[in-house]
Design a protein around this motif. Structure first.
Motif, short mmCIF file in Angstrom:
data_model
loop_
_atom_site.label_atom_id
_atom_site.label_comp_id
_atom_site.label_asym_id
_atom_site.label_seq_id
_atom_site.Cartn_x
_atom_site.Cartn_y
_atom_site.Cartn_z
N ARG A 29 0.82 -1.21 0.00
CA ARG A 29 0.00 0.00 0.00
C ARG A 29 0.86 1.27 0.00
NH1 ARG A 29 -2.07 3.85 -0.57
NH2 ARG A 29 -4.06 4.73 0.07
N PHE A 32 3.66 3.84 -4.91
CA PHE A 32 2.92 4.56 -5.95
C PHE A 32 1.74 3.73 -6.45
CE2 PHE A 32 2.29 5.29 -10.50
CZ PHE A 32 2.13 6.67 -10.56
N ALA A 35 -1.25 3.40 -3.93
CA ALA A 35 -2.12 4.57 -3.88
C ALA A 35 -2.92 4.71 -5.17
CB ALA A 35 -1.29 5.82 -3.63
N LEU A 36 -2.23 4.43 -6.27
CA LEU A 36 -2.88 4.62 -7.58
C LEU A 36 -4.15 3.80 -7.71
CD1 LEU A 36 -2.62 5.84 -10.46
CD2 LEU A 36 -1.28 3.83 -11.08
N GLU A 40 -10.12 5.36 -3.15
CA GLU A 40 -10.32 6.79 -3.03
C GLU A 40 -9.97 7.51 -4.33
OE1 GLU A 40 -11.56 8.45 -0.47
OE2 GLU A 40 -11.86 6.60 0.66
N TRP A 41 -8.93 7.01 -4.98
CA TRP A 41 -8.48 7.66 -6.20
C TRP A 41 -9.15 7.08 -7.44
CZ3 TRP A 41 -5.95 12.08 -6.04
CH2 TRP A 41 -5.24 12.42 -4.87
N PHE A 53 -1.11 6.62 -17.85
CA PHE A 53 0.14 7.17 -18.36
C PHE A 53 1.06 7.51 -17.19
CE2 PHE A 53 2.74 10.87 -19.42
CZ PHE A 53 3.50 10.32 -20.41
N ARG A 56 7.70 8.31 -16.92
CA ARG A 56 8.99 7.89 -16.35
C ARG A 56 9.75 7.06 -17.37
NH1 ARG A 56 10.08 10.87 -12.07
NH2 ARG A 56 11.84 9.47 -11.71
N PHE A 90 11.16 6.65 -6.80
CA PHE A 90 9.93 7.32 -7.26
C PHE A 90 8.70 6.45 -6.98
CE2 PHE A 90 6.64 7.87 -10.45
CZ PHE A 90 6.39 9.23 -10.38
N LEU B 47 -9.53 14.23 -10.46
CA LEU B 47 -8.09 14.41 -10.27
C LEU B 47 -7.33 13.24 -10.83
CD1 LEU B 47 -8.18 15.66 -6.58
CD2 LEU B 47 -7.95 17.05 -8.63
N PHE B 49 -4.17 11.01 -10.25
CA PHE B 49 -3.19 10.71 -9.22
C PHE B 49 -1.77 10.78 -9.78
CE2 PHE B 49 -0.47 7.53 -7.19
CZ PHE B 49 -0.43 8.07 -5.92
N GLU B 50 -1.62 10.20 -10.95
CA GLU B 50 -0.28 10.15 -11.55
C GLU B 50 0.29 11.55 -11.69
OE1 GLU B 50 2.90 10.06 -14.33
OE2 GLU B 50 0.99 11.04 -14.75
N LEU B 52 -0.58 14.33 -10.07
CA LEU B 52 -0.33 14.98 -8.78
C LEU B 52 0.93 14.41 -8.12
CD1 LEU B 52 -4.00 15.01 -7.54
CD2 LEU B 52 -2.67 16.98 -8.28
N TYR B 53 1.07 13.10 -8.18
CA TYR B 53 2.23 12.44 -7.58
C TYR B 53 3.50 12.97 -8.24
CZ TYR B 53 5.04 8.55 -5.78
OH TYR B 53 5.98 7.77 -5.13
N ARG B 54 3.45 13.06 -9.58
CA ARG B 54 4.61 13.52 -10.32
C ARG B 54 4.95 14.96 -9.94
NH1 ARG B 54 3.86 15.16 -15.49
NH2 ARG B 54 2.09 13.73 -15.62
N TYR B 57 6.49 15.02 -6.59
CA TYR B 57 7.84 14.45 -6.74
C TYR B 57 8.80 15.50 -7.29
CZ TYR B 57 11.49 11.51 -8.83
OH TYR B 57 12.69 10.95 -9.20
N MET B 112 -5.75 10.63 1.22
CA MET B 112 -5.46 10.94 -0.17
C MET B 112 -4.29 11.91 -0.28
SD MET B 112 -9.31 11.18 -1.67
CE MET B 112 -8.94 11.21 -3.41
N ASP B 115 -1.14 10.04 0.13
CA ASP B 115 -0.78 9.30 -1.09
C ASP B 115 -0.11 10.22 -2.09
OD1 ASP B 115 -1.78 7.01 -0.11
OD2 ASP B 115 -3.69 7.08 -1.20
N MET B 116 -0.72 11.37 -2.22
CA MET B 116 -0.27 12.33 -3.21
C MET B 116 1.15 12.79 -2.88
SD MET B 116 -2.75 15.45 -4.09
CE MET B 116 -2.15 16.75 -3.05
N MET B 118 3.35 11.19 -1.06
CA MET B 118 4.10 10.05 -0.51
C MET B 118 5.60 10.22 -0.64
SD MET B 118 3.62 6.12 -1.64
CE MET B 118 1.88 5.99 -1.30
#
Lengths: 442, 732
Positions: A29, A32, A35-36, A40-41, A53, A56, A90, B47, B49-50, B52-54, B57, B112, B115-116, B118
């Motif tokens: 958990r 990345f 969470a993805l 929730e997401w 997408f 990276r 990452f 939203l 996630f990818e 926001l995470y990026r 980061y 959330m 997660d974002m 992290m």
């Protein structure tokens, strides 16, 4: 819910990948992927052909995806370690990479995995393996800290106080013991952050309710969160200090009795089964060798041995390191010719039973020998001599392996931890990293 | 950025530092801030996630970690303040619901956001020792919402109010309670303790203080105890339903203190319903309740035990010192046994068979049983009674049970040697008169005494049994060697070893010729088979069966004592004899003779002789004739000797004296034993040691010990130390 529901498509840096949610669940958990795909997401269920997408490196992604699929790490030549580690960081998969990189420790299957050259030559004092595969090297008044990726972090600098010993509390905290500097009340023992090198806490010693400055020598830790250190105070307050790792407060002090040596000790070893501390002060720090077992519960020296008064005819056999082996109720010692000797712990005042095995070595002594060191790990006994480390196994301690690399001169210290063995060479300040390869496929 | 490496030639001027767009960090943060905003507004579905995470980061990678972290704190603070306002305005009952709803929302949002961010959590936060995102979110919630001046006290009061309502019987929304209190726990142990648990415990203490006061004013002890059980159960349930497990111990101790500990004394001593009353009326249930409640409290059981002990001692003292009740020894002991059974049952059923209670019971019995100096005698008499007749028709197991109970009483005795004396006497009587019902029961008891007091104690008693056995064998041998004796009177002899049996003064008397010839024959037979022995006849203890023919050819078999037989045999040769003549002929001591004549001439139904003149007592001038008119329904007539079963006063004195006399050598032996091993000892220590050594037999009197020491000094066993007069030395 068909099986196809499990399928997930990625577009990583332009390359398409297809995998399953089950594979990605291996990431855990706190990653990345964890969470993805959290609910929730993912309010709207992904349609059959939706593609995630990720911006990276696709080559690394394929390596990491393979790692998640098989638990096995295979890095092609075109990917550098640094690149792999950065990508793993990452995705939050660094721990996975570390776990796959080397197998569980076995002294007889070790392979040299890396050699790291320090910035200053010579005079390394001690090397200590950390719990998660990192290590630190004490070097004059500086301690260099390396993480498991062998990346160097900010060094710990003690402002010209010589470091005597180093030890890991956990992967983020290091304890240093240092010499007191004349004229300045500093020295003693401190707790430092391994990632930033900052001083977090200073351990103090009190004698008769007065804080005194001291020189801290060898260190040892016990599983019930105690720190032991040999201490020399300004006004002959020699002995072994005890601190609590959690509160940082001094909890005990075992004063040296006249005619015996504790405060100068070279080596401390906590014996969990006996609830005792082994304290060894060895030639040539003192003219004689003293080995004692201390019981702190009733402040009692429960066992002791010394070579005072033993005939000088065997002068060459001076004990240079000692280690207690609780399973066989004995103490193993070594002399400068790498002869192993054993003392029975059940008898008071027993003598050393030498197993003279390596007289051959005597002929080719290097110019600048280092004293041998001993280590014990899960029933395997390790002894360093010149530029190699010998591994002994079994009840009779038969030599089963020898680790050698012909570069850097004699080994002045080595340490086992985090399933790795680190050996520090004295001439070039280079240290070797020995690992057990991952287990075979079949 | 490192691709310059690949170039073989270098044209440096073009090398420009890659400058990140100065507004880059602001732009990126705007995106992330917007996301946080959307998350709090339940609008997260759009939203990515990818992305926001990026972005997060990248911010950390480009050294904007601090900015990101600060922005997060500000943004979260803003949203929490909004939430705070919406909770503040909520009315009455919806307050808790609103709070709970917002708390759940915040938790989800926090998840959330974590997660974002992290990557920031893992690298930037851990290397700078900042608070991780999740913990930060909880801390902010605590400081902004829970500790808000308008919420903190309102929240606490609402919760305490609900608990109070539930205590008074109303139904409340336990799930909501549980959720809100779970919030406190999630915020950390300290928050739970400070913001809820502490005030909760205080309010509970106050509540139970008032309630228990009300109860105790209007209830008796039993009812109060019943009521006191309830809150304990309820509070444990409450903890299980919506409090932290760790609170169970605390709230229970509050209830215990308020409801039990503070009223203990009053409850126990409550008039007409307190512990004494329960003991008297065997209220096992109430006592059991009292025990299980009081044992929760420190000193609770001590109080119960003390009251029980006091009561027991008082009751026992009355029992043993009441002269009325000690008239009949059997009843006296039976009463003691009954009391013991009663309290045993109370301890087993109500007091959980508590060892300390048993000890209290034992010490109490020991205390009052020894108040009466005749207890040893009575216990022996009780056993005598049981073994004589009481145990007839009783099963072996029950016999054992009764004997065990008696042994229990025996254990309490301090003067065990006195008991031994009496027991020996009674046993001798039983054995010689053949009255003992069950040989097995007798031996059983002796085994019990042996295990209790050791071999020494019972060796003489066992000797008595051996004597009985050998006598039987000897008699068989006697008759086998004298076959001519099968006709004529039969002699039954019991040969008793001197010392094993209670000594009786030998009273000589002239046996009738027929008997004395037989006796002589036996004597010569016995001494012939056993050399170096001496036989003397205990005529005062014998019995005889004689056949008599009265007036109208009435035939009877009379069972009489040896003395009586001697007297009756005289009447074979003469019809009338005066007292003097009888005395001369038999040489029976006057007191015994009088008693034996009295039993034959003055007891109605047994008067085989007639006395002239008729009167109750025997005078020296009286004369006797055979009562020709004697009749009886039975063929066999037993003529008892007038004798008291219980000891007379002088006899008692005598026994006492004998006991004292027997103790002397024992005390001396103990002193010598101790001094032999210690060599030098002071007076007080000797006294304690001797007392300890003799404890299993009797309680040695210190003055007696002192006398014995003096005597030993006189006989040169010991000497006083020449300097310290308190010290004694052993002289080997």
């Amino acid at each position: 819910m068909g099986i196809s529901k499990d399928r997930i498509k990625f577009n990583v840096g332009g390359r398409l990948f297809e995998t399953t949610a089950t594979t990605l669940a291996n990431a855990g958990r706190d990653s990345f992927f964890g969470a993805l795909f959290d609910d929730e997401w993912n309010l709207s269920p992904p349609s059959e052909d939706s593609i995630h997408f990720i911006d990276r490196n696709s080559d690394c992604f394929s390596v990491l995806l393979d790692l998640l699929r098989t638990g096995d790490l295979n890095v092609p030549a075109n990917i550098t370690e640094r690149l792999l580690h950065r990508e793993a960081s990452f995705y939050g998969l660094l721990d996975h990479v570390r776990a796959a990189k080397w197998g569980p420790f076995d002294g007889n299957r070790l392979r040299l995995s890396d050699s790291v050259k320090g910035s200053a030559p010579g005079d390394g004092t001690a090397i200590r393996a950390g719990p998660d595969g990192g290590c630190c090297v004490a070097h004059g008044s500086v301690v260099h800290v390396y993480d498991w990726m062998l990346e160097e972090h900010s060094p710990i600098n003690l402002d010209y106080q010589r470091v005597n010993d180093v030890g890991w509390i956990d992967s983020d905290n290091i304890v240093l013991s240092a010499c007191e500097r004349l004229g300045r009340g500093e020295g003693g023992m401190g707790l430092f952050s391994s990632s930033s090198g900052d001083l977090r806490y200073k351990f103090q010693v009190c004698h008769e309710n007065q804080v005194k400055s001291y020189t801290a020598g060898a260190l040892s830790f016990s599983p019930d969160y105690k720190i032991f250190s040999s201490c020399k105070g300004r006004s002959n307050e020699y002995g072994i200090g005890v601190w609590d790792q959690i509160t940082g407060k001094q909890t005990d002090f075992f004063y040296e009795s006249p005619g015996w040596s504790l405060g100068d000790a070279d080596k401390l070893q906590w014996l969990n089964g006996k609830n005792c501390l082994l304290v060894a002060t060895l030639f040539p720090r003192k003219d004689n060798c003293y080995i004692s077992l201390l019981d702190f519960r009733d402040k009692n020296m429960v066992w002791s041995w010394s070579d005072i008064g033993s005939p000088m005819a065997i002068d060459e056999k001076r004990v240079r390191d000692a280690i207690a082996m609780e399973d066989s109720n004995s103490i193993c010692v070594v002399n400068e010719f790498e002869d192993l000797g054993f003392i029975d712990l059940r008898m008071y005042g027993g003598s050393v039973r030498w197993s003279s095995r390596s007289k051959l070595m005597k002929s080719k002594m290097p110019d600048e020998p280092c004293y041998p060191k001993l280590a014990l790990h899960e029933g395997q006994l390790f002894s360093s001599m010149n530029d190699s480390i010998s591994v002994f196994c079994g009840p009779d301690w038969v030599l089963t392996s020898r680790l050698r690399r012909s570069y850097g001169g004699s080994i002045c210290d080595f340490s086992i931890g985090g399933d790795r063995l680190f050996a520090l060479h004295c001439e070039e300040n280079v240290f070797d990293v020995w690992e057990t390869p991952p287990p075979p496929i079949i | 950025m490192s691709n310059q490496k690949k170039r073989n030639f270098q044209i440096e001027p073009f090398k420009q530092r890659v400058i990140v767009d100065p507004k880059y960090s602001d732009k990126t943060w705007k995106i992330l801030e917007h996301a946080i905003h959307e998350i709090y507004n339940h609008n997260a579905s759009g939203l990515s996630f990818e992305e926001l995470y990026r972005n997060a980061y990248n911010m950390v990678l480009h050294k904007f970690g601090q900015k990101l972290y600060n922005g997060l704190v500000l943004s979260m603070t803003f949203h929490l303040k909004e939430i705070c306002k919406s909770i503040e305005v909520s009315q009455g009952g919806s307050f808790l619901e609103q709070l709970n709803r917002n708390w759940n929302d915040h938790n989800k949002a926090l998840e959330m956001i974590r997660d974002m961010l992290m990557y920031m959590d893992r690298t930037y936060v851990s290397s700078t020792n900042n608070t991780p995102v999740h913990e930060l979110g909880l801390n902010l919630w605590r400081d902004i919402v829970v500790h808000s001046s308008k919420i903190q006290s309102r929240l606490l009061n609402t919760l305490l109010d609900l608990v109070h309502k539930e205590r008074t019987g109303e139904v409340i929304d336990r799930l909501l309670m549980r959720n809100v209190i779970k919030m406190f726990m999630d915020l950390g142990e300290i928050v739970y303790q400070e913001d809820f648990e502490k005030p909760f415990l205080e309010a509970s203490a106050e509540f139970y203080k008032v309630e228990s006061q009300e109860f105790i004013e209007c209830c008796d002890c039993g009812d109060y105890l019943k009521k006191a059980e309830k809150p304990l159960i309820e509070e444990v349930e409450r903890v299980a339903h919506y409090l932290d497990v760790k609170s169970e111990e605390k709230i229970t101790s509050v209830v215990e203190r308020e409801v039990i500990a503070n009223h203990m004394q009053r409850l126990v001593h409550m008039e007409n319903s307190g512990l004494v009353n329960m003991l008297l009326n065997d209220k096992y249930e109430d006592m059991g309740r009292m025990y299980s409640l009081f044992r929760r409290v420190t000193n609770g059981l001590v109080i119960v035990r003390d009251v029980m002990t006091l009561h027991l001692r008082e009751m026992g003292k009355q029992l043993v010192t009441d002269p009325e009740k000690s008239k009949d020894p059997v009843e006296f002991v039976q009463r003691l046994l009954d009391e013991r059974d009663k309290y045993d049952k109370i301890i087993v059923t109500a007091f959980n068979n508590d060892k300390t209670f048993q000890n209290a019971l034992n010490s109490s019995f020991e205390y009052f049983l020894n108040l009466n100096t005749r207890s040893p005698e009575f216990i022996s008499l009780f056993v005598d009674d049981k073994l004589r007749r009481g145990l007839k028709g009783v099963r072996d197991d029950d016999v054992d049970l009764i004997l065990d109970k008696v042994m229990m009483l025996f254990r309490y005795l301090q003067e065990k040697d006195v008991f031994e004396k009496y027991y020996k006497q009674h046993l001798a009587k039983r054995l010689l008169s053949g009255k003992t019902v069950s040989d097995e029961a007798e031996r059983n008891l002796i085994v019990k005494l042996k295990t209790e007091c050791g071999y020494q104690f019972t060796s003489k008693l066992e000797g008595m049994f051996t004597d009985m056995k050998t006598s039987h064998d000897t008699l068989l041998g006697f008759y086998n060697s004298h076959p001519e004796l099968s006709e004529g009177p039969t002699l039954v002899v019991q040969v008793l070893t001197t010392g094993s049996w209670p000594t009786q003064p030998t009273v000589p008397c002239n046996l009738p010729a027929e008997v004395s010839v037989l006796c002589e024959k036996f004597r010569s037979y016995y001494l012939g088979t056993h050399t170096g022995r001496r036989l003397s006849w205990q005529t005062n203890m014998g019995t005889a069966d004689i056949k008599a023919v009265f007036g109208k050819n009435q035939k009877h078999e009379l069972n009489v004592s040896t003395f009586q037989m001697c007297v009756l045999m005289l009447f074979n040769n003469s019809d009338r004899l005066s007292y003097k003549e009888i005395e001369q002929a038999t040489e029976i001591p006057a007191s015994d003779l009088k008693r034996c004549l009295q039993s034959m001439a003055c007891v109605k139904g047994k008067n085989v002789l007639r006395k002239e003149p008729m009167s109750k007592d025997i005078a020296e001038e009286d004369s006797f004739v055979v009562n020709e008119r004697f009749t009886s329904k039975f063929y066999k007539v037993k003529i008892g000797t007038v004798a008291a079963q219980k000891e007379t006063e002088p006899e008692k004195q005598e026994t006492r004296q004998r006991v004292e006399e027997d103790r002397k050598p024992q005390i001396e032996a103990a002193i010598v034993r101790i001094m032999k091993s210690r060599r030098v000892l002071d007076h007080n220590n000797i006294i304690t040691e001797v007392t300890k050594q003799l404890q299993s037999r009797f309680l040695a009197n210190p003055t007696e010990i002192k006398k014995r020491i003096e005597s030993l000094i006189e006989r040169d066993f010991l000497e006083r130390d020449s300097t310290d007069r308190k010290l004694y030395r052993y002289l080997a």
